[in-house]
Design a protein around this motif. Structure first.
Motif, PDB file in Angstrom:
ATOM      1  N   GLN A 108      52.195  11.300  19.631  1.00 15.37           N
ATOM      2  CA  GLN A 108      52.957  12.185  18.759  1.00 15.37           C
ATOM      3  C   GLN A 108      53.428  11.427  17.513  1.00 15.37           C
ATOM      4  O   GLN A 108      53.841  10.275  17.603  1.00 15.37           O
ATOM      5  N   SER A 109      53.326  12.092  16.362  1.00 15.52           N
ATOM      6  CA  SER A 109      53.872  11.549  15.114  1.00 15.52           C
ATOM      7  C   SER A 109      54.597  12.698  14.420  1.00 15.52           C
ATOM      8  O   SER A 109      54.448  13.863  14.788  1.00 15.52           O
ATOM      9  N   LEU A 110      55.353  12.371  13.367  1.00 10.94           N
ATOM     10  CA  LEU A 110      56.125  13.393  12.675  1.00 10.94           C
ATOM     11  C   LEU A 110      55.207  14.435  12.045  1.00 10.94           C
ATOM     12  O   LEU A 110      55.473  15.644  12.147  1.00 10.94           O
ATOM     13  N   THR A 111      54.111  14.016  11.457  1.00 14.05           N
ATOM     14  CA  THR A 111      53.194  14.979  10.845  1.00 14.05           C
ATOM     15  C   THR A 111      52.520  15.851  11.904  1.00 14.05           C
ATOM     16  O   THR A 111      52.294  17.040  11.675  1.00 14.05           O
ATOM     17  N   ASN A 112      52.213  15.275  13.077  1.00 16.60           N
ATOM     18  CA  ASN A 112      51.645  16.068  14.177  1.00 16.60           C
ATOM     19  C   ASN A 112      52.628  17.131  14.652  1.00 16.60           C
ATOM     20  O   ASN A 112      52.245  18.275  14.896  1.00 16.60           O
ATOM     21  N   VAL A 113      53.892  16.762  14.799  1.00 15.17           N
ATOM     22  CA  VAL A 113      54.911  17.693  15.285  1.00 15.17           C
ATOM     23  C   VAL A 113      55.069  18.855  14.306  1.00 15.17           C
ATOM     24  O   VAL A 113      55.146  20.021  14.713  1.00 15.17           O
ATOM     25  N   ILE A 114      55.076  18.570  13.016  1.00 12.13           N
ATOM     26  CA  ILE A 114      55.179  19.636  12.013  1.00 12.13           C
ATOM     27  C   ILE A 114      53.949  20.540  12.082  1.00 12.13           C
ATOM     28  O   ILE A 114      54.054  21.773  12.051  1.00 12.13           O
ATOM     29  N   GLY A 115      52.765  19.941  12.205  1.00  8.58           N
ATOM     30  CA  GLY A 115      51.533  20.722  12.329  1.00  8.58           C
ATOM     31  C   GLY A 115      51.522  21.590  13.575  1.00  8.58           C
ATOM     32  O   GLY A 115      51.027  22.723  13.548  1.00  8.58           O
ATOM     33  N   HIS A 116      52.088  21.095  14.673  1.00  6.50           N
ATOM     34  CA  HIS A 116      52.147  21.863  15.920  1.00  6.50           C
ATOM     35  C   HIS A 116      53.024  23.092  15.752  1.00  6.50           C
ATOM     36  O   HIS A 116      52.697  24.171  16.252  1.00  6.50           O
ATOM     37  N   PHE A 117      54.160  22.945  15.082  1.00  9.70           N
ATOM     38  CA  PHE A 117      55.040  24.094  14.888  1.00  9.70           C
ATOM     39  C   PHE A 117      54.393  25.127  13.977  1.00  9.70           C
ATOM     40  O   PHE A 117      54.566  26.322  14.168  1.00  9.70           O
ATOM     41  N   ILE A 118      53.612  24.674  12.999  1.00 10.64           N
ATOM     42  CA  ILE A 118      52.936  25.609  12.105  1.00 10.64           C
ATOM     43  C   ILE A 118      51.802  26.333  12.841  1.00 10.64           C
ATOM     44  O   ILE A 118      51.647  27.552  12.730  1.00 10.64           O
ATOM     45  N   SER A 119      51.018  25.590  13.628  1.00 13.92           N
ATOM     46  CA  SER A 119      49.869  26.192  14.323  1.00 13.92           C
ATOM     47  C   SER A 119      50.272  26.978  15.574  1.00 13.92           C
ATOM     48  O   SER A 119      49.539  27.844  16.030  1.00 13.92           O
ATOM     49  N   GLY A 120      51.418  26.660  16.156  1.00 12.82           N
ATOM     50  CA  GLY A 120      51.848  27.349  17.379  1.00 12.82           C
ATOM     51  C   GLY A 120      51.275  26.747  18.644  1.00 12.82           C
ATOM     52  O   GLY A 120      51.398  27.322  19.716  1.00 12.82           O
ATOM     53  N   GLU A 121      50.647  25.590  18.549  1.00 14.48           N
ATOM     54  CA  GLU A 121      50.116  24.892  19.720  1.00 14.48           C
ATOM     55  C   GLU A 121      50.584  23.450  19.689  1.00 14.48           C
ATOM     56  O   GLU A 121      50.445  22.765  18.676  1.00 14.48           O
ATOM     57  N   ARG A 122      51.128  22.993  20.807  1.00  8.93           N
ATOM     58  CA  ARG A 122      51.631  21.628  20.912  1.00  8.93           C
ATOM     59  C   ARG A 122      50.932  20.931  22.082  1.00  8.93           C
ATOM     60  O   ARG A 122      51.295  21.134  23.242  1.00  8.93           O
ATOM     61  N   PRO A 123      49.893  20.106  21.789  1.00  8.67           N
ATOM     62  CA  PRO A 123      49.176  19.414  22.872  1.00  8.67           C
ATOM     63  C   PRO A 123      50.085  18.430  23.611  1.00  8.67           C
ATOM     64  O   PRO A 123      50.861  17.706  22.991  1.00  8.67           O
ATOM     65  N   LYS A 124      49.989  18.452  24.935  1.00  8.10           N
ATOM     66  CA  LYS A 124      50.762  17.516  25.762  1.00  8.10           C
ATOM     67  C   LYS A 124      49.902  16.329  26.188  1.00  8.10           C
ATOM     68  O   LYS A 124      50.395  15.222  26.304  1.00  8.10           O
ATOM     69  N   GLY A 125      48.601  16.594  26.458  1.00 10.84           N
ATOM     70  CA  GLY A 125      47.701  15.535  26.891  1.00 10.84           C
ATOM     71  C   GLY A 125      46.561  16.093  27.713  1.00 10.84           C
ATOM     72  O   GLY A 125      46.379  17.299  27.808  1.00 10.84           O
ATOM     73  N   VAL A 126      45.785  15.182  28.306  1.00 10.71           N
ATOM     74  CA  VAL A 126      44.676  15.577  29.166  1.00 10.71           C
ATOM     75  C   VAL A 126      44.879  14.996  30.560  1.00 10.71           C
ATOM     76  O   VAL A 126      45.485  13.936  30.727  1.00 10.71           O
ATOM     77  N   VAL A 127      44.385  15.702  31.547  1.00 16.24           N
ATOM     78  CA  VAL A 127      44.495  15.288  32.949  1.00 16.24           C
ATOM     79  C   VAL A 127      43.086  15.127  33.509  1.00 16.24           C
ATOM     80  O   VAL A 127      42.256  16.011  33.367  1.00 16.24           O
ATOM     81  N   LEU A 128      42.835  13.987  34.125  1.00 16.03           N
ATOM     82  CA  LEU A 128      41.601  13.771  34.874  1.00 16.03           C
ATOM     83  C   LEU A 128      41.946  13.947  36.334  1.00 16.03           C
ATOM     84  O   LEU A 128      42.841  13.287  36.862  1.00 16.03           O
ATOM     85  N   CYS A 129      41.256  14.874  36.992  1.00 20.36           N
ATOM     86  CA  CYS A 129      41.564  15.229  38.373  1.00 20.36           C
ATOM     87  C   CYS A 129      40.308  15.052  39.225  1.00 20.36           C
ATOM     88  O   CYS A 129      39.248  15.555  38.860  1.00 20.36           O
ATOM     89  N   GLY A 130      40.417  14.343  40.323  1.00 16.14           N
ATOM     90  CA  GLY A 130      39.311  14.175  41.264  1.00 16.14           C
ATOM     91  C   GLY A 130      39.642  14.846  42.575  1.00 16.14           C
ATOM     92  O   GLY A 130      40.707  14.629  43.143  1.00 16.14           O
TER      93      GLY A 130
END
Length: 185
Positions: free
Chosen positions: A158-180
């Motif tokens: 996460q960075s400040l520009t990413n956080v602003i972009g997330h609020f504008i786009s309406g999607e805030r990525p948390k991460g990816v999960v690898l599941c076996g």
């Protein structure tokens, strides 16, 4: 309803009749619906199959001990974890802004999924019974219950520009999960 706002006797009778008919139809439905037939792996299994039309039971529940025909699959994440079905799933987790409720809701999307199988047999719990069932296409099963053996979450940077972009786009990525997951032998 009458003028005082209370239900009339006719409305009570209509409600009672409707409830009684619903109960009767439901009990008839429950008696006529049989569901999947449970077949035990024993000497009588051959008799059941010969009596079935086309020597096939279209829907059946068969319980038994899993025995690999050749080699078992080894988990690449967990030592000494072997099975006959292995599923690796990569999922993206994110928060999505709901414009109606004005809340962030959790969302999970499968990015990639790979399933490996090896041939296996189902054998009886009783070792004296020699009958076996070869499972040819286990992935065609209507319910494939696999045990999760590995899960690793990789958070998104996460960075400040990413956080602003997330609020504008309406999607805030948390991460990816690898599941076996594995179906054990």
């Amino acid at each position: 309803m009458d003028t005082s706002g209370k239900p009339s006797i006719a409305q009570f009778l209509l409600l009672a009749t409707s409830s009684a008919l619903t109960a009767v139809f439901y009990s008839v439905y429950r008696r006529t619906t049989t569901g999947a037939k449970k077949v035990c792996i024993d000497q009588d299994m051959k008799n059941i199959l010969t009596e079935a039309p086309g020597t096939c039971v279209p829907y059946a529940v068969i319980e038994g001990v899993v025995r690999s025909v050749k080699e078992t699959l080894n988990s690449q994440f967990v030592d000494n974890c072997k099975g006959v079905i292995e599923r690796l799933t990569l999922k993206e987790k994110k928060m999505v802004w709901n414009r109606t409720t004005h809340l962030w809701n959790k969302s999970e999307t499968v990015i990639h999924q790979r399933t490996n199988t090896v041939p296996f047999d189902l054998v009886s719990h009783d070792e004296a019974v020699a009958a076996t069932i070869r499972v040819i296409r286990p992935l065609d099963s209507s319910e494939l219950d696999l045990q999760v053996t590995y899960e690793n979450f990789h958070p998104t940077a996460q960075s400040l520009t990413n956080v602003i972009g997330h609020f504008i786009s309406g999607e805030r990525p948390k991460g990816v999960v690898l599941c076996g997951s594995v179906g054990r032998a």
